[in-house]
Design an enzyme around this catalytic site. Structure first.
Site, PDB file in Angstrom:
ATOM      1  N   TYR A  63      -2.950  -0.946   9.918  1.00 36.60           N
ATOM      2  CA  TYR A  63      -2.906  -1.213   8.482  1.00 36.60           C
ATOM      3  C   TYR A  63      -1.537  -0.855   7.924  1.00 36.60           C
ATOM      4  CZ  TYR A  63      -4.213  -0.947   3.523  1.00 36.60           C
ATOM      5  OH  TYR A  63      -4.275  -1.121   2.165  1.00 36.60           O
TER       6      TYR A  63
ATOM      7  N   SER B  86       0.857  -1.185   0.000  1.00 36.24           N
ATOM      8  CA  SER B  86       0.000   0.000   0.000  1.00 36.24           C
ATOM      9  C   SER B  86       0.891   1.232   0.000  1.00 36.24           C
ATOM     10  CB  SER B  86      -0.877  -0.010   1.259  1.00 36.24           C
ATOM     11  OG  SER B  86      -1.468   1.236   1.500  1.00 36.24           O
TER      12      SER B  86
END
Length: 255
Positions: A158, A145
């Site tokens: 995350y 990400s």
């Protein structure tokens, strides 16, 4: 002459492949000739994805799996191999996110996010390793990400999980290069998916800010992942391992 991007006869397992970026990558692999096995928790979404892939002329099927469960995650890899007689490509794409500030985040949320986003990548890769080694080699593509490289106050778990994916990718690449297994990571930028659509549609200011910062001048689309997936899954990338490829329209190079 056979194209270096030809995946005819290869079998690919794509976790979280029933929608979004995962389905975009699965579609690219299918168009290149690969047989696709989708792994996802939602049977209805799996079925819709399989219908779409078969519409491209691909051989495709699905497994209902929660990759956060170690036993079912390992079994998923073995089942894909049993069904099709080989496993050449593993795409570790399944992921979850929760918006929680670190000072109020419970360990339950922390553990759940890391179990799906990071631990499952290790477990599935461990299960795939002997099958790929015996088969003469393979390709593992892990999905990170922008938060693998950036920080943000509401997605610390995350971000940690996705940062870990990058380091795990490099470790596996170094460990398994001698087995002819290439392991690489893709870092998606801001992509229009079900997961990001609330942010995109809920705030014009936010959405416009993403576009303004992105040199390509737009949000990404799931089709943007077809080419990178095929490259990293094909013989064209046989001398590429431990690499981290941002697919973000240039978002990460601007400040």
């Amino acid at each position: 002459m056979v194209s270096a991007f030809d995946l005819t006869g290869r079998v690919a397992l794509v976790t979280g492949g029933n929608g979004g970026i995962g389905l975009g990558m699965a579609s690219g692999l299918a168009k290149a000739g690969a047989t696709i096995v989708i792994a996802g928790r939602n049977a209805e979404k799996n079925a819709a994805a399989i219908a779409e892939l078969k519409g491209l002329g691909a051989t495709a099927d699905a497994l209902v799996v929660d990759v956060a469960n170690e036993a079912t995650c390992r079994a998923m890899v073995g089942e894909a191999h049993t069904r099709h007689g080989r496993l050449d490509i593993l795409v570790n794409n399944a992921g979850v996110a929760r918006r929680t500030r670190p000072e109020t985040m419970s360990l339950e949320i922390w553990d759940a996010i890391l179990a799906t986003n990071l631990t499952a990548v290790l477990v599935a890769s461990q299960a795939a390793h002997p099958l790929m080694k015996t088969g003469g080699g393979g390709k593992i593509i892990n999905i990170g990400s922008m938060y693998s490289i950036f920080g943000a106050p509401y997605v610390s778990a995350y971000a940690v999980s996705k940062g870990g994916v990058v380091q795990l990718t490099k470790s596996l690449a170094a460990a398994w290069a001698a087995d002819n297994i290439q392991v690489n990571a893709i870092l998606p930028g801001w992509i229009d998916t079900d997961m990001t659509r609330p942010a995109r549609t809920g705030s014009a200011e936010f959405s416009d800010g993403v576009v303004a910062r992105t040199p390509a001048g737009r949000w990404g689309e799931i089709g943007d992942f077809e080419g990178p997936a095929v490259f990293l899954a094909s013989p064209a990338s046989d001398f590429v391992t431990g690499a981290v490829l941002a697919v973000d329209g240039g978002y990460s190079i601007t400040g």
